[in-house]
Scaffold this motif. Structure first.
Motif, mmCIF file in Angstrom:
data_model
loop_
_atom_site.group_PDB
_atom_site.id
_atom_site.type_symbol
_atom_site.label_atom_id
_atom_site.label_comp_id
_atom_site.label_asym_id
_atom_site.label_seq_id
_atom_site.Cartn_x
_atom_site.Cartn_y
_atom_site.Cartn_z
ATOM 1 N N ASN A 91 41.674 46.640 34.089
ATOM 2 C CA ASN A 91 42.815 46.259 34.923
ATOM 3 C C ASN A 91 42.363 45.163 35.875
ATOM 4 O OD1 ASN A 91 41.360 47.505 36.999
ATOM 5 N ND2 ASN A 91 42.540 49.390 36.888
ATOM 6 N N ALA A 92 43.216 44.830 36.805
ATOM 7 C CA ALA A 92 42.878 43.853 37.837
ATOM 8 C C ALA A 92 43.525 44.305 39.133
ATOM 9 C CB ALA A 92 43.368 42.464 37.444
ATOM 10 N N ALA A 93 43.031 43.775 40.238
ATOM 11 C CA ALA A 93 43.581 44.118 41.548
ATOM 12 C C ALA A 93 44.401 42.940 42.057
ATOM 13 C CB ALA A 93 42.458 44.448 42.524
ATOM 14 N N ALA A 94 45.541 43.239 42.661
ATOM 15 C CA ALA A 94 46.442 42.198 43.162
ATOM 16 C C ALA A 94 46.695 42.404 44.647
ATOM 17 C CB ALA A 94 47.762 42.226 42.392
ATOM 18 N N LEU A 95 46.800 41.288 45.371
ATOM 19 C CA LEU A 95 46.993 41.333 46.820
ATOM 20 C C LEU A 95 47.872 40.165 47.239
ATOM 21 C CD1 LEU A 95 46.102 42.537 49.642
ATOM 22 C CD2 LEU A 95 44.283 40.805 49.602
ATOM 23 N N ALA A 96 48.992 40.461 47.878
ATOM 24 C CA ALA A 96 49.861 39.416 48.416
ATOM 25 C C ALA A 96 49.269 38.904 49.720
ATOM 26 C CB ALA A 96 51.263 39.965 48.647
ATOM 27 N N VAL A 97 49.164 37.578 49.851
ATOM 28 C CA VAL A 97 48.590 36.982 51.058
ATOM 29 C C VAL A 97 49.456 35.819 51.523
ATOM 30 C CG1 VAL A 97 46.228 37.645 50.480
ATOM 31 C CG2 VAL A 97 47.092 35.410 49.740
ATOM 32 N N LYS A 98 49.224 35.422 52.778
ATOM 33 C CA LYS A 98 49.831 34.227 53.346
ATOM 34 C C LYS A 98 48.769 33.137 53.430
ATOM 35 C CE LYS A 98 54.126 35.398 54.627
ATOM 36 N NZ LYS A 98 55.339 34.627 54.249
ATOM 37 N N ALA A 99 49.147 31.918 53.063
ATOM 38 C CA ALA A 99 48.221 30.792 53.142
ATOM 39 C C ALA A 99 49.011 29.544 53.509
ATOM 40 C CB ALA A 99 47.500 30.589 51.813
ATOM 41 N N GLY A 100 48.712 28.981 54.670
ATOM 42 C CA GLY A 100 49.446 27.811 55.119
ATOM 43 C C GLY A 100 50.922 28.068 55.286
ATOM 44 N N GLY A 101 51.261 29.308 55.637
ATOM 45 C CA GLY A 101 52.654 29.684 55.821
ATOM 46 C C GLY A 101 53.396 29.982 54.534
ATOM 47 N N LYS A 102 52.709 29.930 53.404
ATOM 48 C CA LYS A 102 53.345 30.160 52.108
ATOM 49 C C LYS A 102 52.885 31.481 51.506
ATOM 50 C CE LYS A 102 53.525 25.183 51.185
ATOM 51 N NZ LYS A 102 53.070 24.085 50.288
ATOM 52 N N LEU A 108 41.913 39.825 41.711
ATOM 53 C CA LEU A 108 40.466 39.974 41.558
ATOM 54 C C LEU A 108 40.177 40.594 40.196
ATOM 55 C CD1 LEU A 108 37.681 39.684 42.847
ATOM 56 C CD2 LEU A 108 37.995 41.936 43.879
ATOM 57 N N PHE A 109 39.408 39.867 39.389
ATOM 58 C CA PHE A 109 39.038 40.310 38.045
ATOM 59 C C PHE A 109 37.531 40.567 38.023
ATOM 60 C CE2 PHE A 109 42.560 37.279 37.741
ATOM 61 C CZ PHE A 109 43.510 38.002 37.039
ATOM 62 N N ASP A 110 37.133 41.843 37.984
ATOM 63 C CA ASP A 110 35.718 42.188 37.865
ATOM 64 C C ASP A 110 35.379 42.184 36.379
ATOM 65 O OD1 ASP A 110 33.154 43.165 37.932
ATOM 66 O OD2 ASP A 110 33.574 44.745 39.378
ATOM 67 N N LEU A 111 34.673 41.142 35.942
ATOM 68 C CA LEU A 111 34.455 40.918 34.513
ATOM 69 C C LEU A 111 33.174 41.546 33.987
ATOM 70 C CD1 LEU A 111 35.599 37.184 34.270
ATOM 71 C CD2 LEU A 111 36.965 39.268 34.036
ATOM 72 N N GLY A 112 32.387 42.188 34.864
ATOM 73 C CA GLY A 112 31.163 42.839 34.412
ATOM 74 C C GLY A 112 29.948 41.935 34.551
ATOM 75 N N GLN A 113 28.876 42.280 33.836
ATOM 76 C CA GLN A 113 27.603 41.576 33.946
ATOM 77 C C GLN A 113 27.218 40.933 32.627
ATOM 78 O OE1 GLN A 113 25.749 45.373 35.907
ATOM 79 N NE2 GLN A 113 24.280 43.710 36.183
#
Length: 284
Positions: A91-102, A108-113
């Motif tokens: 799976n992947a982790a998702a996070l809503a953020v603000k950047a420059g007012g947008k 985040l994709f943890d792809l392993g080693q």
């Protein structure tokens, strides 16, 4: 009575908005096949394929693909590990953020080693979802084996800007290692504020922990000052053990970051965390 009823009705109307705002603070782990933000024309898999172009559904609920696109390392230079030749992504982790007012979406994709690397490889990706989705930036944020968003995963540094916080860890029977990346978004590009390394121990005679916390301080524009504090605490177990039991102790180690307009980046007011990391290394 009418006033109370009106307040109740208003609370009911506002509850979905408040609930949505609370959820917006959280990291989510969506099924990659699910639609993004209620849209029917874009899935999280579509976004993931901007990082791993040939990613597709495999066996046992995993998604498989070959190496990701070329990304720079958040520490700069050749500091980071190598991406694995093949990807198995649950799976992947998702996070809503603000950047420059947008509004932006960080994933985040943890792809392993890779076989020749002691560190993992984790891609932090930034998307613009207004209209046709765009991948704005992507960096490797892994500094250890397992990488995830930290809790909290973001810290507000301005009315329309969030700093993103990730952590990389690994553990053995008695020790835990963590590398925390504090990252801002400027002009839709990731920029490292600092890398903070902490170390925990858990033995028969005692437990020593280093807990990291953040606090936004006011009084500066365009970005607020940010204070990071590591609480280094030792707690004796009270058990009869072979090793000597240390005394209980606790100390706070703090660094404050301020925006330097001339350098166009955050600068710190001390090297306390570097000294802490060097002291911790002696106990590995």
């Amino acid at each position: 009575m009418i006033s109370i009823l009106c307040r109740f009705m208003l609370a009911c109307l506002l509850l979905p908005c408040l609930w949505a705002a609370a959820l917006a603070q959280d990291v989510s782990f969506p099924e990659l096949s699910s639609a993004v933000g209620g849209r029917q024309d874009v899935t999280y898999l579509d976004l993931a394929k901007m990082v791993v172009p040939d990613l597709k559904a495999g066996a046992n609920g995993f998604y498989v693909g070959s190496a990701p696109i070329d990304v720079r390392d958040i520490l700069g230079g050749e500091e980071g590990g190598s991406p694995p030749e093949t990807v198995n992504l649950p799976n992947a982790a998702a996070l809503a953020v603000k950047a420059g007012g947008k509004d932006r979406l960080a994933m985040l994709f943890d792809l392993g080693q890779s076989q020749d690397s002691a560190e993992g490889f984790a891609v932090l990706a930034l998307y613009d979802l207004a209209g046709k989705p765009k991948l704005l930036d992507a960096v490797n944020v892994a500094v250890d084996r397992l990488t995830s968003f930290r809790e909290p995963a973001k810290v507000s540094i301005a009315a329309g800007d969030d700093a993103i916080v990730t952590t990389s860890t690994h553990f053995n029977s008695n020790q835990g290692y963590a590398g925390t990346m504090v990252i801002m978004v400027r002009n839709d590009r990731f920029s490292l504020i600092d890398a903070i390394y902490t170390f925990d121990e858990n033995y028969c005679a005692y437990r020593r922990t280093q807990n990291l916390a953040f606090q936004r301080l006011g009084g500066q524009k365009p970005y607020a000052r940010l204070k990071a504090t590591v609480t280094d605490a030792t707690v004796p177990s009270g058990e009869s053990c072979d090793e000597v039991s240390p005394k209980a102790s606790s100390q706070d180690i703090s660094v404050t970051y301020r925006w330097d307009k001339a350098k166009s980046r955050y600068v710190r007011n001390s090297d306390a965390f570097e000294k802490l990391s060097a002291e911790n290394a002696k106990r590995f």
